[in-house]
Structures are given as C-alpha cells and as structure tokens.
Design a protein around this motif. Structure first.
Motif, short mmCIF file in Angstrom:
data_model
loop_
_atom_site.label_atom_id
_atom_site.label_comp_id
_atom_site.label_asym_id
_atom_site.label_seq_id
_atom_site.Cartn_x
_atom_site.Cartn_y
_atom_site.Cartn_z
N LEU A 224 0.83 -1.21 0.00
CA LEU A 224 0.00 0.00 0.00
C LEU A 224 0.86 1.26 0.00
N THR A 225 1.88 1.28 0.86
CA THR A 225 2.77 2.44 0.92
C THR A 225 3.55 2.58 -0.38
N GLY A 226 4.03 1.46 -0.90
CA GLY A 226 4.79 1.49 -2.14
C GLY A 226 4.00 2.03 -3.31
N ASN A 227 2.71 1.71 -3.36
CA ASN A 227 1.86 2.23 -4.44
C ASN A 227 1.79 3.75 -4.42
N ILE A 228 1.69 4.31 -3.21
CA ILE A 228 1.61 5.78 -3.08
C ILE A 228 2.91 6.43 -3.52
N LEU A 229 4.02 5.86 -3.08
CA LEU A 229 5.33 6.39 -3.46
C LEU A 229 5.55 6.32 -4.97
N GLU A 230 5.17 5.21 -5.54
CA GLU A 230 5.34 5.04 -6.99
C GLU A 230 4.50 6.04 -7.77
N CYS A 231 3.28 6.29 -7.29
CA CYS A 231 2.40 7.25 -7.95
C CYS A 231 3.03 8.64 -7.95
N ALA A 232 3.58 9.03 -6.80
CA ALA A 232 4.20 10.36 -6.69
C ALA A 232 5.41 10.47 -7.60
N LYS A 233 6.25 9.45 -7.62
CA LYS A 233 7.47 9.51 -8.43
C LYS A 233 7.15 9.41 -9.93
N ARG A 234 6.20 8.56 -10.26
CA ARG A 234 5.83 8.38 -11.67
C ARG A 234 5.32 9.67 -12.28
N ASN A 235 4.69 10.51 -11.45
CA ASN A 235 4.12 11.75 -11.95
C ASN A 235 5.02 12.96 -11.73
N GLY A 236 6.28 12.70 -11.34
CA GLY A 236 7.28 13.76 -11.34
C GLY A 236 7.33 14.65 -10.13
N ALA A 237 6.85 14.17 -8.97
CA ALA A 237 6.88 15.00 -7.76
C ALA A 237 8.30 15.13 -7.22
N ASP A 238 8.63 16.32 -6.72
CA ASP A 238 9.90 16.54 -6.03
C ASP A 238 9.78 16.19 -4.55
#
Length: 290
Positions: free
Chosen positions: A207-221
């Motif tokens: 669950l946590t990994g999905n959130i992190l991946e979403c943020a990184k995939r969409n270019g968040a700093d």
C-alpha cells in the motif's frame, strides 16, 4: 486568533517536527495556540473496535477539558482529529453511549455538553486565514517545486470534514498560491497501510509502495502530508542509497507545515528538515538554502 491546541502523543514524540513547524507557522500567521492542559492520548482509532465505551470516554475527557476553554480545538494528527470528530458524532447520535460516557466523566468531576468544534490546522489556514493572506505573508516563492499532496484516508473521511472526501484540494490551493505545482496524484487519499507495516508488513509495504510510486511516476519533487503515521511509513519504507526496491530512488516526505514554514521565511533548521530520513533533492535543497 486563539485556539486550544491538542498535539496528541505523536507530536510530542516521533513527530516533533510537525509540532514545532506548526507552532512557528501559526505564530507567523497571527494565530495563538494554547496547549490543552493535562490532555491524554486520544485512544487512536483502533481502540474503538475493541472497547468502544472506554475509547469514547478517553477521548471525551479531552473534549470536556477543551470545552472549559471556550475555544475551537485544533488537532493536527489525522488519527486524533478523526477520533475527536467521531466521538462528538457518536455522543450526539447514540444516547446510550452518551449516558455511559457521561457516567465515566462524572467519576473525574467532568462534564461534556458537546459544544467543542474540532478543527484541523489545514482547515484553519485555508478556510479561516485564507490562501490569499498566506500568499501575502510569504517571503519565499515555491516556483518550480512539484508537490504530491498526500491527505491520507482520515482527515477528509469518514467523518464530514472541510474538503472533498474523494478529491481534496486544500493543500493544492495553498501551495499553488505560493507558486508550487501539484502533480497529478490520484493516490492522494489512499490508505498508506497504517499499522499494517508492523502486523502484516507485506500488505502495508504494498500500500505504501503504491503511493510512493504514484508520486514519483508523476514527477513530484516532494510528498507533503498531514499525518504523522503516513509520514513515518512513507519515509521508512524507502532506502536512500538503493531506492525502494524498484530502482527509481527515494522521494522526500515532509509535513505540510514544514514546507509552508519555508515559504513564510522560516529556516530549514527551524523546520527540522535536517531530521528527514531521506535526501531532500535538488529543488527542495535549493529552496531550503535560499
């Protein structure tokens, strides 16, 4: 403006940067926080499913103490905020629970008349002070910074709250007024797994990994959050030297008050950015050093 302040256990312990940054931000914004004297643990959310009446009485004690102050009660921790809201609703809607809680409070010479309004600091900043006022008071622009606003699953649901339960935008509006760009972040209200990382780690990690991946995939700093447990999970799952197992590196996680404090002129040290477990990244480092 003056509010009664309920920090909760996390902000007096592992999430002390949230407490310190919130206090300094509110001072900058002309808000006085008066810490509730002799407050106790809210009981967290899980306890209600174990011993409901005891859990409600534990939480209601804080509400009874706050009622004597005659001011709204500010609760920054997502679990505390939700528990206090839920207790208010249960005591209003379920007479037999209120009677049992009243009896428990009487043993401590307390009484609660259900008059306390519980508010989250994000609500106060966005809807009471206003994003335009915050933008006028800011001394640093956040131009070029891409944020993933992570609200978590508690401050906008299940209790009626100050933002949309499926697509909240309070942090988007706040940081957008300061120049930051919110990336596309559909996981903004998905559960991080909470305590599952300690009980069912494979489920919590996913669950946590999905959130992190979403943020990184969409270019968040950076991911900005309102929840102590969410920040802990999102930070500790990542390994700065090797990424988080997918080769895409780490992403810093900050409390929303830490980033807001920087915009209002606070130093990186006073915002406890040095206590972050992860590298801040190029854009955030440049902002913190400006």
């Amino acid at each position: 403006m003056k509010f009664t302040y309920y920090p909760g256990c996390s902000l007096h312990g592992t999430s002390a940067p949230y407490d310190r940054s919130l206090r300094r931000v509110m001072t900058r914004l002309g808000v006085e926080l008066e810490e509730l004297e002799d407050w106790n643990c809210c009981g967290a959310t899980m306890y209600m499913s174990v011993r409901e009446t005891v859990a409600l009485a534990v939480t209601a004690r804080n509400l009874a103490l706050a009622e004597a102050k005659g001011q709204p009660l500010v609760a920054p921790c997502s679990a505390c905020y939700t528990t206090l809201l839920k207790t208010n609703r249960y005591l209003r809607e379920v007479p037999h629970l209120r009677a049992q809680v009243d009896q428990a409070l009487q043993e401590a010479d307390l009484r609660y008349e259900l008059s306390v309004r519980v508010r989250h600091p994000l609500d106060i900043i966005v809807n009471h002070i206003g994003v335009d006022t915050v933008a006028r008071l800011a001394t640093r622009r956040l131009d070029g910074l891409r944020i993933a606003p992570y609200y978590g699953c508690q401050i906008v649901r299940p209790e009626p709250s100050f933002d949309d339960p499926d697509w909240p935008t309070s942090m988007d509006d706040l940081f957008g007024a300061l120049g930051a760009q919110s990336v596309y972040f559909p996981d903004r209200v998905r559960c991080c797994g909470g305590m599952l990382l300690t009980t069912y780690p494979e489920v919590g990690s996913e669950l946590t990994g999905n959130i992190l991946e979403c943020a990184k995939r969409n270019g968040a700093d950076v991911v900005v959050t309102t929840c102590p447990l969410c920040l802990m999970n999102l930070e500790t799952l990542q390994k700065p030297a090797k990424g988080n197992g997918n080769g895409s590196g780490s992403i810093p996680i900050l409390f929303f008050t830490q980033l807001l404090g920087l915009a209002l002129g606070e130093s990186a040290k006073d915002m406890d950015l040095h206590r972050s477990l992860l590298p801040l990244g190029e854009r955030l480092t440049a902002l913190a050093g400006a």
